[in-house]
Design a protein around this motif. Structure first.
Motif, short mmCIF file in Angstrom:
data_model
loop_
_atom_site.label_atom_id
_atom_site.label_comp_id
_atom_site.label_asym_id
_atom_site.label_seq_id
_atom_site.Cartn_x
_atom_site.Cartn_y
_atom_site.Cartn_z
N ARG A 39 2.32 8.13 1.29
CA ARG A 39 3.66 7.58 1.07
C ARG A 39 3.58 6.08 0.74
O ARG A 39 4.26 5.59 -0.15
N GLU A 51 -0.77 11.91 4.92
CA GLU A 51 0.64 11.89 4.51
C GLU A 51 1.22 10.49 4.59
O GLU A 51 1.88 10.01 3.66
N ALA A 52 0.94 9.80 5.72
CA ALA A 52 1.51 8.45 5.90
C ALA A 52 0.93 7.48 4.87
O ALA A 52 1.67 6.68 4.27
N SER A 75 2.12 5.60 -2.68
CA SER A 75 3.12 5.98 -3.69
C SER A 75 4.07 4.83 -3.97
O SER A 75 4.40 4.52 -5.12
N ILE A 76 4.49 4.14 -2.88
CA ILE A 76 5.38 2.99 -3.03
C ILE A 76 4.68 1.88 -3.81
O ILE A 76 5.25 1.27 -4.71
N ASN A 92 3.30 -1.47 9.09
CA ASN A 92 3.42 -0.16 9.70
C ASN A 92 2.62 -0.21 11.00
O ASN A 92 1.41 0.04 11.01
#
Length: 382
Positions: free
Chosen positions: A367, A363-364, A370-371, A340
């Motif tokens: 995510r 937020e980034a 979470s993955i 990223n």
């Protein structure tokens, strides 16, 4: 204002006097900065350490004197044995006689028994006195002959003999010692004047005992007084030594440049940095939950434990070879490496190691975590 300028402002007639007033202060030569540890270490390697010969001499004298006083009876018996042995064999000491060697060896053995304890105590006292003043330094640089240095400083050293802080200090110290010893002698004589008058009416044993106690007390008192002066002299020698090592601002800059430019020192610093960084990465990266990359230039390792963390924490980061090392450790420890570019660059620039990520990245990062958690079959705890 320097010492020279201040004196000349008060006494203009001193302009014609050829005396170097800068001998009184290092500051007048611009040497206002305390010496660095490197310069102190270099001076020690060259054999330059603060020492007081007076302190060494008085410590050795007092310890030997007190030791001899403690074993006086033993030494007296040996001395009496030597005297008696000599009188008993005086007629047998002949170079032509066969027993000369045996008599000579026996006599030397008695003398050795008298002198050896005194010698050993003196050696131990000398070791103690030198250890108290900075230990022992073995170097040949102090005995090297340097005619240029001697000839170049001959004028300055000649003036220093008569006009320097050290000269004035030694003069004042000598006067105070003379007054001190003279005062102690007068006080002892006045305090024991009555006993000294009756000394002639005492028996031989009483006279010897009185004189032995008198001499011991007088010498010990004078020795302790001189020890105090020697300690003051050592303190002055340390101060004078530090003054002689003081540096100008320019000298400090040059020394720093010299050390900074020394290839060996730079190589050692880089090696230490690499070793420390490698150990730190090897310890921290395996704890990470995910490594975010640039993908080739930057790597940031994140860890998040909702039980005691408010937000994910950067536990390691780096660029170039360090980034490659972080990614290699991540693969070795089965840690997800996710590309990223904007997030990796922002985290690397804005967040230091050990800090939590700012809210704008929540937020980034959430995510990505979470993955990772889904891939590992773990649940995300908010």
């Amino acid at each position: 204002m320097s010492t020279r300028s201040w004196l000349l402002s008060l006494y203009p007639e001193l302009v014609s006097i050829e005396i170097d007033l800068q001998l009184f202060a290092a500051e007048d030569e611009g040497r206002t900065e305390e010496p660095t540890e490197y310069k102190k270490r270099k001076a020690r390697e060259e054999g330059q350490i603060p020492r007081s010969q007076e302190l060494t001499a008085i410590i050795v004298f007092l310890i030997v004197f007190w030791a001899v006083s403690l074993i006086a009876a033993y030494l007296w018996r040996l001395f009496f044995s030597l005297f008696r042995f000599y009188l008993e064999n005086i007629l047998n000491f002949s170079f032509s006689s066969g027993n000369f060697s045996a008599l000579y060896i026996n006599m030397l053995w008695i003398v050795a028994q008298i002198l050896l304890p005194i010698f050993l105590v003196a050696v131990v006292a000398a070791i103690i006195s030198n250890a108290l003043q900075g230990g022992f330094v073995f170097t040949t640089k102090r005995i090297q002959f340097n005619l240029a240095k001697i000839w170049g400083n001959i004028g300055k050293n000649f003036v220093r003999m008569f006009w320097s802080v050290e000269t004035l200090f030694n003069m004042a110290k000598s006067l105070l010692k003379l007054v001190g010893v003279f005062s102690v002698a007068i006080l002892f004589m006045l305090n024991r004047f009555g006993q000294l008058i009756t000394l002639a009416r005492m028996t031989v044993l009483e006279s010897v005992e009185f004189l032995a106690v008198f001499i011991f007390q007088f010498v010990s008192t004078v020795g302790i007084l001189l020890l105090v002066f020697a300690v003051v002299d050592y303190a002055f020698q340390r101060w004078n030594f530090i003054q002689s090592l003081k540096m100008t601002k320019q000298e400090i800059k040059e020394e720093f440049k010299e050390m900074e430019g020394n290839p060996e020192i730079k190589a050692k610093i880089r090696e230490m940095q690499r070793r420390f960084l490698s150990q730190n990465l090897a310890r921290e990266v395996p704890k990470a939950d995910v490594v975010i990359t640039n993908p080739t230039h930057i790597a940031v390792a994140l860890k998040y434990d909702p039980h005691y963390m408010n937000a994910p924490v950067v536990i390691a980061k780096g660029e170039g070879p360090i980034a490659e090392r972080i990614k290699a450790l991540a693969k070795e420890n089965d840690i997800y490496v996710i590309e990223n570019k904007p997030l990796a660059r922002s985290l690397y620039q804005l967040v230091d190691v050990g800090e939590e990520i700012p809210p704008e990245f929540f937020e980034a990062v959430a995510r990505i975590l979470s993955i990772v958690y889904q891939a590992r079959g773990k649940s995300v705890v908010a």
